[in-house]
Structures are given as C-alpha cells and as structure tokens.
Design a protein around this motif. Structure first.
Motif, PDB file in Angstrom:
ATOM      1  N   ILE A  74       0.735  -1.149  -0.026  1.00  0.00           N
ATOM      2  CA  ILE A  74       0.001   0.044   0.131  1.00  0.00           C
ATOM      3  C   ILE A  74       0.879   1.242   0.025  1.00  0.00           C
ATOM      4  CG2 ILE A  74      -2.074  -1.157   1.263  1.00  0.00           C
ATOM      5  CD1 ILE A  74      -1.808   0.460   3.506  1.00  0.00           C
ATOM      6  N   LYS A  75       2.098   1.134   0.828  1.00  0.00           N
ATOM      7  CA  LYS A  75       2.953   2.271   0.464  1.00  0.00           C
ATOM      8  C   LYS A  75       3.420   2.595  -0.882  1.00  0.00           C
ATOM      9  CE  LYS A  75       7.902   2.718   1.397  1.00  0.00           C
ATOM     10  NZ  LYS A  75       8.154   3.718   2.161  1.00  0.00           N
ATOM     11  N   GLN A  76       3.752   1.395  -1.606  1.00  0.00           N
ATOM     12  CA  GLN A  76       3.726   1.805  -3.042  1.00  0.00           C
ATOM     13  C   GLN A  76       2.892   2.431  -3.865  1.00  0.00           C
ATOM     14  OE1 GLN A  76       5.400  -2.125  -4.265  1.00  0.00           O
ATOM     15  NE2 GLN A  76       7.369  -1.750  -2.767  1.00  0.00           N
ATOM     16  N   ARG A  77       1.573   2.427  -3.397  1.00  0.00           N
ATOM     17  CA  ARG A  77       0.690   2.827  -4.095  1.00  0.00           C
ATOM     18  C   ARG A  77       0.547   4.533  -3.637  1.00  0.00           C
ATOM     19  NH1 ARG A  77      -3.953  -0.994  -6.060  1.00  0.00           N
ATOM     20  NH2 ARG A  77      -5.231   0.898  -5.188  1.00  0.00           N
ATOM     21  N   GLY A  78       1.302   4.959  -2.935  1.00  0.00           N
ATOM     22  CA  GLY A  78       1.354   6.234  -2.466  1.00  0.00           C
ATOM     23  C   GLY A  78       0.657   6.606  -1.236  1.00  0.00           C
ATOM     24  N   THR A  79       0.025   5.697  -0.664  1.00  0.00           N
ATOM     25  CA  THR A  79      -0.620   5.756   0.669  1.00  0.00           C
ATOM     26  C   THR A  79       0.428   6.236   1.811  1.00  0.00           C
ATOM     27  OG1 THR A  79      -2.074   3.950   0.124  1.00  0.00           O
ATOM     28  CG2 THR A  79      -2.186   4.956   2.302  1.00  0.00           C
ATOM     29  N   ALA A  80      -0.098   7.216   2.703  1.00  0.00           N
ATOM     30  CA  ALA A  80       0.720   7.582   3.788  1.00  0.00           C
ATOM     31  C   ALA A  80       0.414   6.523   5.109  1.00  0.00           C
ATOM     32  CB  ALA A  80       0.474   8.895   4.301  1.00  0.00           C
ATOM     33  N   VAL A  81       1.375   6.144   5.763  1.00  0.00           N
ATOM     34  CA  VAL A  81       0.861   5.023   6.648  1.00  0.00           C
ATOM     35  C   VAL A  81       1.405   5.638   8.087  1.00  0.00           C
ATOM     36  CG1 VAL A  81       0.792   2.677   7.586  1.00  0.00           C
ATOM     37  CG2 VAL A  81       0.512   3.296   5.055  1.00  0.00           C
ATOM     38  N   LEU A  82       0.434   5.471   9.256  1.00  0.00           N
ATOM     39  CA  LEU A  82       1.034   5.972  10.532  1.00  0.00           C
ATOM     40  C   LEU A  82       0.442   4.565  11.603  1.00  0.00           C
ATOM     41  CD1 LEU A  82       2.023   7.894  12.763  1.00  0.00           C
ATOM     42  CD2 LEU A  82      -0.120   8.546  13.165  1.00  0.00           C
ATOM     43  N   ILE A  83       1.855   4.055  12.081  1.00  0.00           N
ATOM     44  CA  ILE A  83       1.468   2.916  12.599  1.00  0.00           C
ATOM     45  C   ILE A  83       1.908   3.041  14.095  1.00  0.00           C
ATOM     46  CG2 ILE A  83       2.387   0.490  13.020  1.00  0.00           C
ATOM     47  CD1 ILE A  83       2.640   0.241   9.927  1.00  0.00           C
ATOM     48  N   VAL A  84       0.993   2.512  15.134  1.00  0.00           N
ATOM     49  CA  VAL A  84       1.531   2.834  16.605  1.00  0.00           C
ATOM     50  C   VAL A  84       1.693   1.522  17.008  1.00  0.00           C
ATOM     51  CG1 VAL A  84       0.496   3.099  18.753  1.00  0.00           C
ATOM     52  CG2 VAL A  84       0.112   4.922  17.081  1.00  0.00           C
ATOM     53  N   THR A  85       3.013   1.202  17.606  1.00  0.00           N
ATOM     54  CA  THR A  85       3.174  -0.201  17.943  1.00  0.00           C
ATOM     55  C   THR A  85       4.236  -0.228  18.748  1.00  0.00           C
ATOM     56  OG1 THR A  85       4.108  -2.207  16.675  1.00  0.00           O
ATOM     57  CG2 THR A  85       5.192   0.019  16.150  1.00  0.00           C
ATOM     58  N   HIS A  86       4.473  -1.456  19.566  1.00  0.00           N
ATOM     59  CA  HIS A  86       5.466  -1.520  20.528  1.00  0.00           C
ATOM     60  C   HIS A  86       6.433  -2.816  19.794  1.00  0.00           C
ATOM     61  CE1 HIS A  86       3.671  -0.044  23.714  1.00  0.00           C
ATOM     62  NE2 HIS A  86       2.430  -0.604  23.769  1.00  0.00           N
ATOM     63  N   ASP A  87       6.138  -2.825  18.733  1.00  0.00           N
ATOM     64  CA  ASP A  87       7.190  -3.886  17.906  1.00  0.00           C
ATOM     65  C   ASP A  87       8.292  -3.296  17.079  1.00  0.00           C
ATOM     66  OD1 ASP A  87       7.935  -5.919  16.000  1.00  0.00           O
ATOM     67  OD2 ASP A  87       5.946  -6.745  15.574  1.00  0.00           O
ATOM     68  N   LEU A  88       9.297  -3.346  17.888  1.00  0.00           N
ATOM     69  CA  LEU A  88      10.334  -2.801  16.858  1.00  0.00           C
ATOM     70  C   LEU A  88      10.988  -3.351  15.701  1.00  0.00           C
ATOM     71  CD1 LEU A  88      13.013  -2.301  20.277  1.00  0.00           C
ATOM     72  CD2 LEU A  88      11.612  -0.638  19.233  1.00  0.00           C
ATOM     73  N   LEU A  89      10.821  -4.713  15.822  1.00  0.00           N
ATOM     74  CA  LEU A  89      11.240  -5.497  14.577  1.00  0.00           C
ATOM     75  C   LEU A  89      10.258  -4.876  13.498  1.00  0.00           C
ATOM     76  CD1 LEU A  89      13.128  -7.616  13.286  1.00  0.00           C
ATOM     77  CD2 LEU A  89      11.295  -9.273  13.874  1.00  0.00           C
ATOM     78  N   CYS A  90       8.913  -4.992  13.622  1.00  0.00           N
ATOM     79  CA  CYS A  90       8.027  -4.567  12.504  1.00  0.00           C
ATOM     80  C   CYS A  90       8.403  -3.262  12.241  1.00  0.00           C
ATOM     81  CB  CYS A  90       6.775  -4.824  13.121  1.00  0.00           C
ATOM     82  SG  CYS A  90       5.628  -3.925  12.183  1.00  0.00           S
ATOM     83  N   ALA A  91       8.701  -2.138  13.189  1.00  0.00           N
ATOM     84  CA  ALA A  91       8.751  -0.815  12.820  1.00  0.00           C
ATOM     85  C   ALA A  91      10.170  -0.614  11.986  1.00  0.00           C
ATOM     86  CB  ALA A  91       9.075   0.030  14.067  1.00  0.00           C
ATOM     87  N   HIS A  92      11.247  -1.512  12.559  1.00  0.00           N
ATOM     88  CA  HIS A  92      12.600  -1.489  11.698  1.00  0.00           C
ATOM     89  C   HIS A  92      12.220  -1.921   9.943  1.00  0.00           C
ATOM     90  CE1 HIS A  92      16.561  -3.021  10.500  1.00  0.00           C
ATOM     91  NE2 HIS A  92      16.804  -1.512  10.908  1.00  0.00           N
ATOM     92  N   GLU A  93      11.409  -3.036  10.061  1.00  0.00           N
ATOM     93  CA  GLU A  93      11.372  -3.457   8.627  1.00  0.00           C
ATOM     94  C   GLU A  93      10.527  -2.569   7.719  1.00  0.00           C
ATOM     95  OE1 GLU A  93      11.767  -6.525   7.160  1.00  0.00           O
ATOM     96  OE2 GLU A  93      13.240  -7.071   8.685  1.00  0.00           O
TER      97      GLU A  93
END
Ligand code: ATP
Length: 233
Positions: free
Chosen positions: A177-196
């Motif tokens: 969805i990022k590649q389609r130009g959508t802006a994404v805000l993710i609230v998370t405790h998951d460092l690995l996912c955030a890093h990916e």
C-alpha cells in the motif's frame, strides 16, 4: 499528506500529548513507538477526530482533522488492534457493506481483486469471516482501504498477536500500500516490525516525541539502542 504541528492534549495536569510535531508524505510510513501511557492512543484519537486537541493542528492533505473530520474520513482508514467484522458475512459482503456506509458502490470483481492483492486466498473469498484469523481480518480492512483510495492509513498495534508468518505477510501488504502512495502511521510496541517497515520512527515518552529517527540506514541494534536509551536513563 499528514501534518501535525505543536499538538497538545491536556487532561487536568496530565500532558497526554505535549507539543507533538511530525509529518508523513505520500508513500511514507511512520511508526510511533513508546511505553504505556506515552500518548500514542491519544494522538491517534485526535487524528481520528474522536477527541479535540487542547491546541495545535493536525491536517490531512490540508483539511483540519477535527473541524473537517467528516471530509477527512473519506480519505482515512483506521485499522484497530482487533478488527471487528460481521462474522456471518463473507469478506466481499463485509466490504460491500462498509463501502455503502461510506457512500461508495464497489463492483464485486474489484473487491475480489483487492482482497487477493492483500493475500486473502481464493478459497477464503466466499467464506464467512467468522472463521478468519486476526491477520486475515486486518487484510479485509486493508483491501477496503485500497478500494476507497485512502490517503492515510492509521493502524493501532497491528502485529500484536500475529505469528511470525502472519507478521511477514503484514509487512508485505503494508509495503504494497506504501508503493501505491498511501501515507501510513503505525502505533506499535514491535521494534522489529517498525524497523522492517518505517521510513521514520518516532519514540514517545510521557507525551513528548523524544526522538524522530530516519530509519533508512539504521540497523535493528541501533534502533533498539535508541529505544532503550529513552526508557532506561
Ligand atoms: P498504551 O501503550 O498503554 O496504550 P499510550 O501511549 O497509548 O499507552 P495514552 O492512552 O495516550 O498512552 O495515555 C497518555 C496519558 O494520558 C496517560 O497518562 C493516560 O493516563 C492519560 N489519559 C489518556 N486518556 C485520558 C482521559 N480520558 N482522561 C484522563 N487522562 C487520560
């Protein structure tokens, strides 16, 4: 696409959000990390127009996210930690219903293509979602966000409770969805996912954005170090 400037939310003497500023461009992902009580949910609630900020501004593509919340909702998709769908409807029926609530008419073939793009298999397309896993229910809403051409997707703890395979699938879908130009805000405790996933990573503590880091060229150990520096001082 999303502009947040000097946003504040006070509850009595509690500064749930304190002078928060960041922005997310089209096709960019920002992950907000932070300990419990850091102000992440309050931030999401302000962006969703559920609560009014004490001061400051949040704009989606130039629209005030509180004063013009009805207009913003057309361009916004919120994916909560636990996605609730109508269990006795199929994925296509759920999306058709959600689309009708948003004033959209979608062709079943388009809904099907979007579901397949987000990883719902042919064999599940016509099954009732009552038996869907957490990750599959998330994918249904992500498919809907593609169909409604959401400019901004807000996600709360999307990977909590997902197994590693489902987490990897989630990362692939969000990159799509990022590649389609959508802006994404993710609230998370998951460092690995955030890093990916993230282009930018914000670390919140006691209502303050204590770090806003460019995640490109940052290793996972470096990110982990940044995070623990904030909370173990
Ligand atoms: P968690 O990771 O546990 O969900 P969070 O980062 O989402 O935490 P918030 O829920 O935004 O944190 O809360 C930030 C601060 O604001 C906390 O101190 C909380 O107690 C306070 N707070 C949140 N909502 C209210 C409210 N309605 N009334 C009073 N205080 C509130």
């Amino acid at each position: 696409m999303l502009q947040v400037r000097q946003l504040n939310k006070h509850y009595g003497n509690t500064h749930a959000v304190n002078d928060l500023s960041f922005s997310i461009k089209k096709g960019e992902i920002l992950c907000l990390l932070g300990s419990n009580g850091a102000g992440k949910t309050t931030t999401l609630n302000i962006l969703l127009g559920f609560i009014q900020a004490s001061s400051g501004m949040a704009e989606l593509d130039g629209l005030d996210m509180y004063k013009q919340k009805d207009l913003c909702r057309k361009d916004l998709m919120y994916i909560p930690e636990n996605v609730h769908l109508y269990p006795s409807f199929t994925a296509i029926e759920n999306i058709t219903y959600l689309a009708e609530l948003s004033g959209l008419t979608l062709a079943p073939e388009d809904i099907k293509s979007s579901l397949i793009r987000t990883g719902i298999t042919e064999q599940h397309i016509n099954k009732k979602v009552g038996g869907f896993s957490k990750g599959m229910r998330q994918k249904v809403l992500i498919a809907f966000s593609l169909l409604k051409h959401a400019k901004l997707v807000l996600m709360d703890e999307p990977t909590s409770g997902l197994d590693p395979v489902a987490t990897n699938e989630f990362i692939d879908v969000i990159n799509n969805i990022k590649q389609r130009g959508t802006a994404v805000l993710i609230v998370t405790h998951d460092l690995l996912c955030a890093h990916e996933l993230a282009d930018q990573i914000g670390i919140m503590k006691d209502g303050n954005l204590t770090e806003l880091i460019d995640n490109n060229n940052l290793s996972l150990p470096e990110l982990t170090q940044h995070y623990f520096n904030q909370f173990t001082a």
